[in-house]
Design a protein around this motif. Sequence first.
Motif, PDB file in Angstrom:
ATOM      1  N   SER A   1      16.972  18.314  11.283  1.00  0.00           N
ATOM      2  CA  SER A   1      16.122  19.387  11.777  1.00  0.00           C
ATOM      3  C   SER A   1      16.576  20.724  11.209  1.00  0.00           C
ATOM      4  CB  SER A   1      16.147  19.438  13.305  1.00  0.00           C
ATOM      5  OG  SER A   1      15.207  20.381  13.787  1.00  0.00           O
ATOM      6  N   LEU A   2      15.610  21.492  10.759  1.00  0.00           N
ATOM      7  CA  LEU A   2      15.836  22.879  10.354  1.00  0.00           C
ATOM      8  C   LEU A   2      15.312  23.779  11.451  1.00  0.00           C
ATOM      9  CD1 LEU A   2      16.500  25.156   8.299  1.00  0.00           C
ATOM     10  CD2 LEU A   2      14.175  24.841   7.389  1.00  0.00           C
ATOM     11  N   ILE A   3      16.196  24.605  12.029  1.00  0.00           N
ATOM     12  CA  ILE A   3      15.837  25.533  13.097  1.00  0.00           C
ATOM     13  C   ILE A   3      15.964  26.945  12.533  1.00  0.00           C
ATOM     14  CG2 ILE A   3      16.376  26.304  15.443  1.00  0.00           C
ATOM     15  CD1 ILE A   3      17.854  23.591  15.815  1.00  0.00           C
ATOM     16  N   PHE A   4      14.871  27.682  12.546  1.00  0.00           N
ATOM     17  CA  PHE A   4      14.833  28.996  11.894  1.00  0.00           C
ATOM     18  C   PHE A   4      14.576  30.076  12.938  1.00  0.00           C
ATOM     19  CE2 PHE A   4      12.492  31.601   8.385  1.00  0.00           C
ATOM     20  CZ  PHE A   4      13.584  32.448   8.290  1.00  0.00           C
ATOM     21  N   THR A   5      15.532  30.994  13.100  1.00  0.00           N
ATOM     22  CA  THR A   5      15.420  32.045  14.110  1.00  0.00           C
ATOM     23  C   THR A   5      14.586  33.212  13.585  1.00  0.00           C
ATOM     24  OG1 THR A   5      17.365  33.345  13.454  1.00  0.00           O
ATOM     25  CG2 THR A   5      17.753  31.410  14.853  1.00  0.00           C
ATOM     26  N   SER A   6      14.176  34.097  14.496  1.00  0.00           N
ATOM     27  CA  SER A   6      13.367  35.248  14.070  1.00  0.00           C
ATOM     28  C   SER A   6      13.584  36.495  14.921  1.00  0.00           C
ATOM     29  CB  SER A   6      11.878  34.887  14.096  1.00  0.00           C
ATOM     30  OG  SER A   6      11.474  34.471  15.381  1.00  0.00           O
ATOM     31  N   SER A   7      14.410  36.424  15.967  1.00  0.00           N
ATOM     32  CA  SER A   7      14.551  37.590  16.851  1.00  0.00           C
ATOM     33  C   SER A   7      15.150  38.798  16.134  1.00  0.00           C
ATOM     34  CB  SER A   7      15.402  37.242  18.073  1.00  0.00           C
ATOM     35  OG  SER A   7      14.680  36.421  18.962  1.00  0.00           O
ATOM     36  N   HIS A   8      16.006  38.538  15.126  1.00  0.00           N
ATOM     37  CA  HIS A   8      16.554  39.670  14.370  1.00  0.00           C
ATOM     38  C   HIS A   8      15.643  39.992  13.198  1.00  0.00           C
ATOM     39  CE1 HIS A   8      19.144  42.580  12.638  1.00  0.00           C
ATOM     40  NE2 HIS A   8      19.433  41.848  11.571  1.00  0.00           N
TER      41      HIS A   8
ATOM     42  N   HIS B   1      16.529  21.954  21.412  1.00  0.00           N
ATOM     43  CA  HIS B   1      17.371  21.053  22.203  1.00  0.00           C
ATOM     44  C   HIS B   1      16.528  19.944  22.831  1.00  0.00           C
ATOM     45  CE1 HIS B   1      20.519  19.640  24.859  1.00  0.00           C
ATOM     46  NE2 HIS B   1      19.768  19.895  25.919  1.00  0.00           N
ATOM     47  N   GLU B   2      15.368  20.301  23.314  1.00  0.00           N
ATOM     48  CA  GLU B   2      14.460  19.312  23.913  1.00  0.00           C
ATOM     49  C   GLU B   2      14.044  18.267  22.879  1.00  0.00           C
ATOM     50  OE1 GLU B   2       9.846  19.251  25.520  1.00  0.00           O
ATOM     51  OE2 GLU B   2      11.012  21.099  25.705  1.00  0.00           O
ATOM     52  N   GLU B   3      13.680  18.720  21.675  1.00  0.00           N
ATOM     53  CA  GLU B   3      13.236  17.795  20.631  1.00  0.00           C
ATOM     54  C   GLU B   3      14.371  16.890  20.165  1.00  0.00           C
ATOM     55  OE1 GLU B   3      10.130  17.342  19.465  1.00  0.00           O
ATOM     56  OE2 GLU B   3       9.453  18.794  20.972  1.00  0.00           O
ATOM     57  N   LEU B   4      15.551  17.445  19.978  1.00  0.00           N
ATOM     58  CA  LEU B   4      16.675  16.643  19.504  1.00  0.00           C
ATOM     59  C   LEU B   4      17.133  15.636  20.560  1.00  0.00           C
ATOM     60  CD1 LEU B   4      18.811  19.360  17.648  1.00  0.00           C
ATOM     61  CD2 LEU B   4      16.952  17.939  16.773  1.00  0.00           C
TER      62      LEU B   4
ATOM     63  N   THR C   1       7.495  16.790  10.875  1.00  0.00           N
ATOM     64  CA  THR C   1       7.018  17.537  12.040  1.00  0.00           C
ATOM     65  C   THR C   1       7.290  19.020  11.849  1.00  0.00           C
ATOM     66  OG1 THR C   1       7.512  15.662  13.492  1.00  0.00           O
ATOM     67  CG2 THR C   1       7.197  17.809  14.545  1.00  0.00           C
ATOM     68  N   VAL C   2       6.302  19.841  12.172  1.00  0.00           N
ATOM     69  CA  VAL C   2       6.465  21.293  12.161  1.00  0.00           C
ATOM     70  C   VAL C   2       6.085  21.820  13.535  1.00  0.00           C
ATOM     71  CG1 VAL C   2       5.616  23.483  11.247  1.00  0.00           C
ATOM     72  CG2 VAL C   2       6.093  21.585   9.687  1.00  0.00           C
TER      73      VAL C   2
ATOM     74  N   LEU D   1      14.747  13.848   0.953  1.00  0.00           N
ATOM     75  CA  LEU D   1      15.817  12.891   0.674  1.00  0.00           C
ATOM     76  C   LEU D   1      16.190  12.109   1.925  1.00  0.00           C
ATOM     77  CD1 LEU D   1      17.942  11.819  -1.343  1.00  0.00           C
ATOM     78  CD2 LEU D   1      19.434  13.671  -0.588  1.00  0.00           C
ATOM     79  N   LEU D   2      16.405  12.818   3.033  1.00  0.00           N
ATOM     80  CA  LEU D   2      16.802  12.148   4.269  1.00  0.00           C
ATOM     81  C   LEU D   2      15.654  11.317   4.841  1.00  0.00           C
ATOM     82  CD1 LEU D   2      18.995  14.918   5.945  1.00  0.00           C
ATOM     83  CD2 LEU D   2      19.713  12.941   4.585  1.00  0.00           C
ATOM     84  N   GLU D   3      14.428  11.777   4.655  1.00  0.00           N
ATOM     85  CA  GLU D   3      13.283  10.981   5.086  1.00  0.00           C
ATOM     86  C   GLU D   3      13.284   9.624   4.393  1.00  0.00           C
ATOM     87  OE1 GLU D   3       8.431  11.515   5.368  1.00  0.00           O
ATOM     88  OE2 GLU D   3       9.498  12.163   3.562  1.00  0.00           O
ATOM     89  N   SER D   4      13.626   9.622   3.093  1.00  0.00           N
ATOM     90  CA  SER D   4      13.656   8.362   2.345  1.00  0.00           C
ATOM     91  C   SER D   4      14.774   7.447   2.808  1.00  0.00           C
ATOM     92  CB  SER D   4      13.802   8.643   0.848  1.00  0.00           C
ATOM     93  OG  SER D   4      15.083   9.161   0.535  1.00  0.00           O
ATOM     94  N   HIS D   5      15.728   7.997   3.552  1.00  0.00           N
ATOM     95  CA  HIS D   5      16.822   7.201   4.115  1.00  0.00           C
ATOM     96  C   HIS D   5      16.606   6.905   5.596  1.00  0.00           C
ATOM     97  CE1 HIS D   5      19.784   7.068   0.768  1.00  0.00           C
ATOM     98  NE2 HIS D   5      19.139   8.154   0.372  1.00  0.00           N
ATOM     99  N   GLY D   6      15.374   7.070   6.059  1.00  0.00           N
ATOM    100  CA  GLY D   6      15.034   6.673   7.418  1.00  0.00           C
ATOM    101  C   GLY D   6      15.227   7.728   8.482  1.00  0.00           C
ATOM    102  N   TYR D   7      15.454   8.991   8.088  1.00  0.00           N
ATOM    103  CA  TYR D   7      15.638  10.061   9.059  1.00  0.00           C
ATOM    104  C   TYR D   7      14.277  10.572   9.552  1.00  0.00           C
ATOM    105  CZ  TYR D   7      20.665  10.814   8.132  1.00  0.00           C
ATOM    106  OH  TYR D   7      22.032  10.692   8.038  1.00  0.00           O
ATOM    107  N   SER D   8      14.248  10.995  10.809  1.00  0.00           N
ATOM    108  CA  SER D   8      13.131  11.776  11.329  1.00  0.00           C
ATOM    109  C   SER D   8      13.412  13.230  10.979  1.00  0.00           C
ATOM    110  CB  SER D   8      13.011  11.609  12.842  1.00  0.00           C
ATOM    111  OG  SER D   8      12.039  12.487  13.375  1.00  0.00           O
ATOM    112  N   THR D   9      12.448  13.917  10.396  1.00  0.00           N
ATOM    113  CA  THR D   9      12.686  15.273   9.884  1.00  0.00           C
ATOM    114  C   THR D   9      11.755  16.277  10.546  1.00  0.00           C
ATOM    115  OG1 THR D   9      11.152  14.905   8.052  1.00  0.00           O
ATOM    116  CG2 THR D   9      13.465  14.395   7.653  1.00  0.00           C
ATOM    117  N   SER D  10      12.278  17.452  10.866  1.00  0.00           N
ATOM    118  CA  SER D  10      11.460  18.449  11.558  1.00  0.00           C
ATOM    119  C   SER D  10      11.868  19.860  11.186  1.00  0.00           C
ATOM    120  CB  SER D  10      11.568  18.273  13.078  1.00  0.00           C
ATOM    121  OG  SER D  10      12.904  18.498  13.519  1.00  0.00           O
TER     122      SER D  10
END
Length: 641
Positions: A439-446, A426-429, A398-399, A366-375
Amino acid sequence: MADSIRLFKRPAVQTVCILAALTLSRLFLIALHWDRVAPTNGVGFILLQGVRFDLILVAGLLGPIFLLKPWFHTWGPLRRAGNWIIPVYAGVATALIFFVEASTVSFIAEFDSRPNYLFVEYMEYPRQMLATLTGTNLPELVGFTALAVLIGWIVARWLRRDPRSGMRISFGFCILATPVTFVLMAAMIRSTTDHRPLNPSNAAFSGDAMVNQLPLNSPYSVLHAIYEHRKEVSSKEVRYGEMTEKEVLSVVLKEAGIAEEDQLDPAAPTLHRQVATVERDEPLNLVIVLEESLGAIFVGSLGGMDLTPNLDALTDQGIWFERLYATGLRSARGIEAVITGFTPSPQTNVVKRSDTQDNFFTIASLLESHGYSTSFIYGGESHFDNMRRFFLNNGFQTVIDENDYENPVFRGAWGVSDEDLFARAHEELSKMGDQRFFSLIFTSSHHAPFDIPHGRVAESAYGPRESSIKYADYALGRFIDMARRSDYWDNTVFLIVADHGDRLFARQLVPVERFRIPGVIIGPTIEPRRISGITSQIDIVPTLLSLIGLDTDHPGIGRDLTRPEYADGAGRAMLQYHVNNAFFEEERIVVLQPDLEPASFFLRPNGEMVPDPKPDPELERKALAHALWGQLTIKNGAYRH
């Protein structure tokens, strides 16, 4: 004839030994969980039904031996081949039965369930599976594997040395014995003269989902789960109940507040126009931080352990959810709800289904269709749970995964540390500049085996699981601090939410309070408030779309919590617990189980579910409609924008 029948003696002895071993295992599990079994008064039921499920298992796995063995003895070359094929097959089958059943105690400790499809699902990812097992249950893994191999070898060797291995059997005996054996095996597998054969629903007799699985045996549980998974059954086949497509849509549209005049496409009935309640000069950026297994039990602000000070510090700085509920048990189910707004069901989640890999609605598309960069930014292997394919096919441009990190400070079983993840995010944003982004940021340490960098946080007195929560919170706090000092902070809305709860133990059909998770929306434009009412993960998509100030067309049926009527929560939630589906409003809950009538309960403040003496037919109707809607929508290709 009598001599020919003796050909079955050793396979019969093997079968009896397996049946006895499964019964002993069931007795051990009853004793181990006696505090949960005793209140059900169901020991007799568990043991008697257990024999039926054990007979199903041995008939299914060992039945081919009884069917084929006489034929192998009709001719010399066949006899020689059979003296290898049958012992090896019997040995392997026995070894697998032992290994899966022996794993039950550990599996229940982790998932509060007998081994199910999860038991085989992780085999697609051997590195993570082995790291997880060796990090937490290495002695058991080594010991049970060695014992399984030894038992399989002993059985195969014993059958190879059968004194009747050279016996010649007449074709007449084979022709007579085969149909008799087949009928006997079929009767054992069906275990009933009813229209449908025995299945796990016949084992359900109490309000405790785990206790209801004790009549099963674990090899049967795994095999049945594989069978159900391969079918990718429709909701009608799951048999929660019957409802016409028109009725389902009528209920769902009404509950979603989608009026007939708001519908945009008859072929996609829930596709509607959502006008943002918040006006912005320009739509804002959006970042979703999906925290792995962060249940409310760890969060001090939600009455849990005091392990998340950085998250707790945000409770008065944004929109804080006090009764937010995950839709399921797994990360992919959480992604399904948070990113697509889709409801939970007993089917495979949409991230992994073959028929949702293209043209399926996500907030990214949806956001891509509104001109957002998505990752999508992740510290582990992005192909896990089919995430990479699903994301790239449905709006994520982007993945970034563990292969894209150079010299990480720490690399564990599930990828780089959360520190590395947030530093890269943070670097990418920061590179985005004036380009709007999601951007979706998905943690995994836990995640088991909970390996984290040393020296970052003090070890928890509880154990490595809790220490990893403290570390995940530490890494999150660092990211929020970096974001506050960044150029993108002023134009961004941040959601921090768990994908699902942790260690979902239950003494009931659905452990509702174990689905409770933290969630907070922050950013310089967000007016702080607390939402104390019941809210579901599926309400996140419409709420965020309003907060970033974007008018959109989408098919989601979640409720926009920025609207006045939902200011104190959506008022309802949907949960999927193995094959059980729950729908609840306020303190009333309806639990749907395959082939059984709906079960209605009241939820007490302590999380206990007590039977509702006067079930609400309308609530049961809502529960059934929402449970059936997902498969119906996928079948019709109607979840798109």
